[in-house]
Write a protein that holds these residues in place. Structure first.
Motif, PDB file in Angstrom:
ATOM      1  N   ARG A  12       0.860  -1.179   0.000  1.00 60.50           N
ATOM      2  CA  ARG A  12       0.000   0.000   0.000  1.00 60.50           C
ATOM      3  C   ARG A  12       0.896   1.230   0.000  1.00 60.50           C
ATOM      4  NH1 ARG A  12      -2.590  -1.833   5.389  1.00 60.50           N
ATOM      5  NH2 ARG A  12      -0.517  -2.781   5.423  1.00 60.50           N
ATOM      6  N   LEU A  14       1.709   5.196   0.832  1.00 58.81           N
ATOM      7  CA  LEU A  14       1.442   6.184   1.872  1.00 58.81           C
ATOM      8  C   LEU A  14       2.247   7.446   1.603  1.00 58.81           C
ATOM      9  CD1 LEU A  14       0.477   7.023   4.776  1.00 58.81           C
ATOM     10  CD2 LEU A  14       2.490   5.796   5.640  1.00 58.81           C
ATOM     11  N   TRP A  50       3.753  -1.046   3.822  1.00 58.35           N
ATOM     12  CA  TRP A  50       3.500   0.237   3.168  1.00 58.35           C
ATOM     13  C   TRP A  50       4.714   0.699   2.373  1.00 58.35           C
ATOM     14  CZ3 TRP A  50      -1.128   2.888   3.352  1.00 58.35           C
ATOM     15  CH2 TRP A  50      -2.080   2.439   4.285  1.00 58.35           C
ATOM     16  N   ASP A 170      -2.852   5.035  -1.059  1.00 62.70           N
ATOM     17  CA  ASP A 170      -3.953   4.485  -0.269  1.00 62.70           C
ATOM     18  C   ASP A 170      -4.272   5.359   0.934  1.00 62.70           C
ATOM     19  OD1 ASP A 170      -4.421   1.628  -1.492  1.00 62.70           O
ATOM     20  OD2 ASP A 170      -2.248   1.881  -1.355  1.00 62.70           O
ATOM     21  N   LEU A 171      -3.351   6.257   1.284  1.00 65.15           N
ATOM     22  CA  LEU A 171      -3.546   7.132   2.442  1.00 65.15           C
ATOM     23  C   LEU A 171      -2.555   8.276   2.357  1.00 65.15           C
ATOM     24  CD1 LEU A 171      -4.769   7.696   5.319  1.00 65.15           C
ATOM     25  CD2 LEU A 171      -2.907   6.288   6.223  1.00 65.15           C
ATOM     26  N   VAL A 173      -1.070  11.368   5.005  1.00 66.64           N
ATOM     27  CA  VAL A 173      -1.035  11.888   6.366  1.00 66.64           C
ATOM     28  C   VAL A 173      -0.292  13.217   6.353  1.00 66.64           C
ATOM     29  CG1 VAL A 173      -0.265  11.509   8.739  1.00 66.64           C
ATOM     30  CG2 VAL A 173      -1.061   9.569   7.353  1.00 66.64           C
ATOM     31  N   ILE A 236      -8.946   8.780  -2.007  1.00 69.81           N
ATOM     32  CA  ILE A 236      -7.778   8.640  -1.135  1.00 69.81           C
ATOM     33  C   ILE A 236      -8.078   9.310   0.201  1.00 69.81           C
ATOM     34  CG2 ILE A 236      -5.321   9.182  -0.830  1.00 69.81           C
ATOM     35  CD1 ILE A 236      -5.113   9.383  -3.900  1.00 69.81           C
ATOM     36  N   PRO A 237      -8.139   8.554   1.302  1.00 67.57           N
ATOM     37  CA  PRO A 237      -8.380   9.178   2.601  1.00 67.57           C
ATOM     38  C   PRO A 237      -7.184  10.015   3.044  1.00 67.57           C
ATOM     39  CG  PRO A 237      -7.886   6.850   2.877  1.00 67.57           C
ATOM     40  CD  PRO A 237      -7.988   7.093   1.398  1.00 67.57           C
ATOM     41  N   MET A 238      -7.452  11.030   3.855  1.00 62.99           N
ATOM     42  CA  MET A 238      -6.390  11.915   4.349  1.00 62.99           C
ATOM     43  C   MET A 238      -6.572  12.159   5.833  1.00 62.99           C
ATOM     44  SD  MET A 238      -5.419  15.801   3.121  1.00 62.99           S
ATOM     45  CE  MET A 238      -6.015  16.762   4.524  1.00 62.99           C
ATOM     46  N   ALA A 253      -1.617   4.841   9.877  1.00 58.83           N
ATOM     47  CA  ALA A 253      -1.535   3.729   8.922  1.00 58.83           C
ATOM     48  C   ALA A 253      -2.306   2.509   9.408  1.00 58.83           C
ATOM     49  CB  ALA A 253      -0.069   3.365   8.683  1.00 58.83           C
ATOM     50  N   GLY A 255      -5.071   2.714  11.045  1.00 62.74           N
ATOM     51  CA  GLY A 255      -6.487   3.039  11.089  1.00 62.74           C
ATOM     52  C   GLY A 255      -6.970   3.555  12.423  1.00 62.74           C
ATOM     53  N   LEU A 261      -9.809  12.728  10.268  1.00 63.99           N
ATOM     54  CA  LEU A 261      -9.826  11.853   9.098  1.00 63.99           C
ATOM     55  C   LEU A 261     -10.810  12.391   8.080  1.00 63.99           C
ATOM     56  CD1 LEU A 261      -9.301   9.188   7.503  1.00 63.99           C
ATOM     57  CD2 LEU A 261     -11.155   8.174   8.864  1.00 63.99           C
TER      58      LEU A 261
END
Length: 380
Positions: A12, A14, A50, A170-171, A173, A236-238, A253, A255, A261
């Motif tokens: 994934r 990141l 990741w 996938d994420l 941050v 894409i979540p942030m 990472a 969750g 979020l």
């Protein structure tokens, strides 16, 4: 569930964006202890499957420190000179911190010019993907040494969102100097509450974002919300978290709740890489304001934007420029590539399709969409 327990066969991706105020001390020098702790976190998420990419700030701050300049200058040549000196120090600091974990880092410098051109955009995507395949942690920054106002991202939140879209992350941050998005400015309003989850960016969310925060960086909460707006459309979540929170990256990472979020939407079929490039790869040259009927057609039916739905023009733009599309309150609902220049669109405002067709000069504005749905990104 631990981050390690979530290890998956398929890597994934990141993106971690680090602001200047997080990466530096109060004296605007590199915080080496923090960088060591960050490298440890990233080594742990790598072990959990990741592939991380870092988008960093602080090159100018590091350069000013090395040059012994106490006050940040305002002229562009001095800032670019500081960036040139500071980028070397910043890259060396990352390399040293990650070498302790056997991790190779690389330097990727981008300007908006590199991404406004779609061919260059795709080359940047391929380079980042290959670096990740090779097990490298790319460290991305804006190329402040050559950037000028017209080609600057202006904030690394936008750059980070672009990178996240480039690599189909996938994420993402964002490590900041604030715990997340509050329902009011916590520095001014006692009892302001942290918003732990955002599922839709509307006028209220934009309204509570406030102004730019730290004077060390160039971004603020507004730029973070704008980045989230595009990422949510992209699926894409942030997460916005305090960079000094222990294990912020590891927990995000895994969750776990670490700040705010921004929940990713189910990615619509029409949100193509080209549309994501339209949304982030170039600056908007102007805007058009649309009536309620056109607004509904864009949001509810996924229609193209027609000239008859435009009530007025904001700014000057040429055909093929990227423009924002706003509702009657000024809220940005979409962005896309315009087919006609602002002068032409102004002549069409207030006219019906029949009136446009009856004018030989204006007829093309009735026959073609102002912004075709294939070159349009709707944020709502």
């Amino acid at each position: 569930m631990t981050c390690e327990a979530e290890n998956m066969a398929s890597p994934r991706r990141l993106v971690i964006k680090i602001g200047s105020s997080t990466l530096t001390t109060s004296e605007s020098s590199i915080d080496y202890a923090y960088l060591d702790a960050l490298a440890d976190q990233i080594a742990r998420v790598r072990a959990a499957g990741w592939q991380p990419v870092i988008v960093t700030s602080a090159a100018i701050a590091c350069g000013l420190e090395a040059l012994g300049i106490a006050k940040r200058p305002s002229d562009m040549p001095s800032l670019q000179a500081a960036a040139s000196v500071g980028q070397s120090a910043l890259s060396a600091a990352y390399a040293r911190a990650f070498a302790a974990h056997g991790i190779i880092t690389s330097v990727v410098l981008l300007t908006r010019r590199d991404t406004a051109d779609r061919t260059a955009y795709l080359h940047a995507r391929d380079t980042l993907s290959r670096l990740l395949e090779l097990g490298v942690v790319p460290v991305v920054n804006e190329n402040d040494t050559v950037s000028v106002e017209q080609i600057r991202f202006g904030d690394n939140d936008t750059l980070a969102a672009l990178v996240a879209c480039l690599i189909d992350a996938d994420l993402m941050v964002i490590l900041s100097d604030i715990d997340g998005l509050y329902d009011a400015n916590p520095a001014k309003v006692a009892g302001a509450r942290l918003i732990e989850k955002v599922e839709r960016i509307d006028r209220r969310i934009m309204g509570v974002a406030g102004d730019a925060g730290s004077v060390v960086g160039s971004g603020g909460m507004v730029t973070k919300i704008k980045a989230a707006r595009v990422l949510m459309v992209a699926g894409i979540p942030m997460v916005i978290a305090h960079g000094r929170r222990p294990d912020a990256v590891v927990d995000a990472a895994a969750g776990r709740s670490v700040g705010t979020l921004f929940v990713a939407n189910e990615r619509p079929h029409e949100i193509t890489p080209k549309k994501l490039w339209l949304a982030l790869g170039d600056a908007a040259r102007g805007a058009v304001i649309v009536d309620e009927g056109a607004h509904r057609a864009l949001v509810e039916r996924g229609s193209s934007l027609l000239c008859v739905g435009v009530t007025r023009v904001d700014g000057r733009f040429d055909a093929e420029d990227i423009i924002d599309i706003k509702d009657e309150t000024g809220h940005i609902v979409a962005r896309g590539k315009v087919a006609f220049a602002s002068d032409e669109v102004e002549l069409a405002c207030g006219r019906t399709r029949e009136a446009l067709l009856g004018n030989r000069l204006l007829a093309p504005l009735a026959e073609r969409p102002l912004v075709h749905r294939d070159e349009l990104v709707v944020f709502e």
